[in-house]
Write a protein that holds these residues in place. Structure first.
Motif, PDB file in Angstrom:
ATOM      1  N   ILE A 212       1.784  29.736   2.433  1.00  0.00           N
ATOM      2  CA  ILE A 212       3.077  29.973   2.530  1.00  0.00           C
ATOM      3  C   ILE A 212       4.001  29.819   1.335  1.00  0.00           C
ATOM      4  O   ILE A 212       3.790  28.677   0.590  1.00  0.00           O
ATOM      5  CB  ILE A 212       3.533  29.408   3.806  1.00  0.00           C
ATOM      6  N   PRO A 213       4.861  30.827   0.766  1.00  0.00           N
ATOM      7  CA  PRO A 213       5.471  30.482  -0.394  1.00  0.00           C
ATOM      8  C   PRO A 213       6.458  29.718  -0.151  1.00  0.00           C
ATOM      9  O   PRO A 213       7.527  29.615   0.782  1.00  0.00           O
ATOM     10  CB  PRO A 213       6.120  32.132  -0.805  1.00  0.00           C
ATOM     11  N   VAL A 214       6.703  28.882  -1.112  1.00  0.00           N
ATOM     12  CA  VAL A 214       7.570  27.615  -1.045  1.00  0.00           C
ATOM     13  C   VAL A 214       8.277  27.596  -2.362  1.00  0.00           C
ATOM     14  O   VAL A 214       7.834  28.173  -3.378  1.00  0.00           O
ATOM     15  CB  VAL A 214       6.884  26.201  -0.844  1.00  0.00           C
ATOM     16  N   LYS A 215       9.422  26.837  -2.383  1.00  0.00           N
ATOM     17  CA  LYS A 215       9.898  26.619  -3.815  1.00  0.00           C
ATOM     18  C   LYS A 215       9.542  25.330  -4.147  1.00  0.00           C
ATOM     19  O   LYS A 215       9.024  24.388  -3.386  1.00  0.00           O
ATOM     20  CB  LYS A 215      11.527  26.513  -3.534  1.00  0.00           C
ATOM     21  N   ALA A 216       9.466  25.337  -5.473  1.00  0.00           N
ATOM     22  CA  ALA A 216       8.988  24.219  -6.162  1.00  0.00           C
ATOM     23  C   ALA A 216       9.815  23.502  -7.577  1.00  0.00           C
ATOM     24  O   ALA A 216      10.119  24.549  -8.217  1.00  0.00           O
ATOM     25  CB  ALA A 216       7.442  24.441  -6.571  1.00  0.00           C
ATOM     26  N   LYS A 217      10.041  22.446  -7.506  1.00  0.00           N
ATOM     27  CA  LYS A 217      10.575  21.833  -8.826  1.00  0.00           C
ATOM     28  C   LYS A 217       9.591  21.393  -9.782  1.00  0.00           C
ATOM     29  O   LYS A 217       8.598  20.727  -9.709  1.00  0.00           O
ATOM     30  CB  LYS A 217      11.591  20.632  -8.467  1.00  0.00           C
ATOM     31  N   PHE A 218       9.863  21.945 -11.229  1.00  0.00           N
ATOM     32  CA  PHE A 218       9.104  21.274 -12.191  1.00  0.00           C
ATOM     33  C   PHE A 218       9.906  20.825 -13.437  1.00  0.00           C
ATOM     34  O   PHE A 218      11.176  20.974 -13.534  1.00  0.00           O
ATOM     35  CB  PHE A 218       8.128  22.583 -12.758  1.00  0.00           C
ATOM     36  N   ARG A 219       9.114  19.966 -14.184  1.00  0.00           N
ATOM     37  CA  ARG A 219       9.767  19.331 -15.537  1.00  0.00           C
ATOM     38  C   ARG A 219       8.883  19.730 -16.610  1.00  0.00           C
ATOM     39  O   ARG A 219       7.706  19.539 -16.338  1.00  0.00           O
ATOM     40  CB  ARG A 219       9.862  17.909 -15.547  1.00  0.00           C
ATOM     41  N   ILE A 220       9.439  20.480 -17.561  1.00  0.00           N
ATOM     42  CA  ILE A 220       8.387  21.110 -18.807  1.00  0.00           C
ATOM     43  C   ILE A 220       8.996  20.389 -20.003  1.00  0.00           C
ATOM     44  O   ILE A 220      10.224  20.731 -20.344  1.00  0.00           O
ATOM     45  CB  ILE A 220       8.385  22.366 -18.800  1.00  0.00           C
ATOM     46  N   PRO A 221       8.170  19.656 -20.690  1.00  0.00           N
ATOM     47  CA  PRO A 221       8.645  19.080 -21.945  1.00  0.00           C
ATOM     48  C   PRO A 221       8.415  20.120 -23.002  1.00  0.00           C
ATOM     49  O   PRO A 221       7.469  20.762 -23.000  1.00  0.00           O
ATOM     50  CB  PRO A 221       7.710  17.950 -22.136  1.00  0.00           C
ATOM     51  N   LEU A 222       9.657  20.516 -23.852  1.00  0.00           N
ATOM     52  CA  LEU A 222       9.499  21.325 -24.861  1.00  0.00           C
ATOM     53  C   LEU A 222       9.878  20.476 -26.039  1.00  0.00           C
ATOM     54  O   LEU A 222      10.839  19.701 -26.436  1.00  0.00           O
ATOM     55  CB  LEU A 222      10.743  22.423 -24.756  1.00  0.00           C
ATOM     56  N   ILE A 223       8.950  20.597 -27.215  1.00  0.00           N
ATOM     57  CA  ILE A 223       9.025  19.797 -28.390  1.00  0.00           C
ATOM     58  C   ILE A 223       9.508  20.515 -29.422  1.00  0.00           C
ATOM     59  O   ILE A 223       9.157  21.703 -29.829  1.00  0.00           O
ATOM     60  CB  ILE A 223       7.548  19.195 -28.913  1.00  0.00           C
ATOM     61  N   ILE A 224      10.939  19.967 -29.905  1.00  0.00           N
ATOM     62  CA  ILE A 224      11.548  20.800 -31.055  1.00  0.00           C
ATOM     63  C   ILE A 224      11.064  20.041 -32.236  1.00  0.00           C
ATOM     64  O   ILE A 224      11.318  18.816 -32.322  1.00  0.00           O
ATOM     65  CB  ILE A 224      13.015  20.758 -30.635  1.00  0.00           C
ATOM     66  N   ASN A 225      10.845  20.848 -33.244  1.00  0.00           N
ATOM     67  CA  ASN A 225      10.447  20.404 -34.472  1.00  0.00           C
ATOM     68  C   ASN A 225      10.921  21.216 -35.642  1.00  0.00           C
ATOM     69  O   ASN A 225      10.313  22.193 -35.761  1.00  0.00           O
ATOM     70  CB  ASN A 225       8.986  19.837 -34.685  1.00  0.00           C
ATOM     71  N   THR A 226      11.959  20.771 -36.424  1.00  0.00           N
ATOM     72  CA  THR A 226      12.741  21.901 -37.468  1.00  0.00           C
ATOM     73  C   THR A 226      12.038  21.318 -38.787  1.00  0.00           C
ATOM     74  O   THR A 226      12.653  22.076 -39.636  1.00  0.00           O
ATOM     75  CB  THR A 226      14.051  21.724 -37.418  1.00  0.00           C
ATOM     76  N   LYS A 227      11.276  20.608 -39.022  1.00  0.00           N
ATOM     77  CA  LYS A 227      10.821  20.231 -40.207  1.00  0.00           C
ATOM     78  C   LYS A 227       9.848  21.329 -41.093  1.00  0.00           C
ATOM     79  O   LYS A 227       9.269  22.163 -40.410  1.00  0.00           O
ATOM     80  CB  LYS A 227       9.728  19.060 -40.233  1.00  0.00           C
TER      81      LYS A 227
END
Length: 158
Positions: A143-158
């Motif tokens: 059954i389709p359900v809602k799901a919460k996620f946490r995704i880490p995004l690495i920012i590197n401007t060097k």
């Protein structure tokens, strides 16, 4: 004769389950099954078109996260940022995939350096969510359900 009547009365008293309706029995089974379901896990991750639903759960998760991160890397690379100093930080993005596959941002955790030097960051991410490829929702017991996620995004401007 009294023993037979007493036995029948006793049998009727302890056999109330025999008189229970099928709907009530079914409802009891459904209630018991619902109590046993672990609602904190999903059986299948939300899937982008390039992800295979026949893959293992771990592979589905990896494909989902990789596609998500690749999309936002492309979105961010389309912008040219002018920064006072280099930024190296991990930004945690919390978002919700609803039961029809629509993605919405819940929260973005970033440090003050990112907030000060890239004040439009949240708006860029919000626009990027609107441009995400088609997504099938997560499934729990088919059954389709809602799901919460946490995704880490690495920012590197060097």
């Amino acid at each position: 004769m009294q023993r037979a009547v007493l036995f029948l009365i006793l049998l009727l008293c302890v056999s109330c389950d025999f008189f229970e309706s099928k709907e009530l029995k079914t409802q009891k089974l459904v209630d018991q099954e619902i109590k046993e379901i672990n609602w904190n896990t999903i059986d299948q991750f939300p899937l982008f078109i390039n992800c295979d639903e026949m893959d293992s759960k771990e592979d589905q998760k990896k494909c989902f996260e990789d596609t998500f991160l690749q999309h936002f890397s492309k979105v961010l690379s389309d912008y040219e940022f002018v920064l006072d100093k280099n930024i190296t930080d991990t930004i945690n993005m919390d978002f919700l995939v609803d039961a029809i596959g629509k993605v919405s941002m819940i929260n973005i955790e970033k440090n003050s350096a990112v907030a000060d030097q890239i004040p439009e960051f949240n708006g860029i991410i919000a626009r990027g969510i609107k441009d995400l490829p088609t997504l099938k929702p997560a499934l729990k017991r088919g059954i389709p359900v809602k799901a919460k996620f946490r995704i880490p995004l690495i920012i590197n401007t060097k």
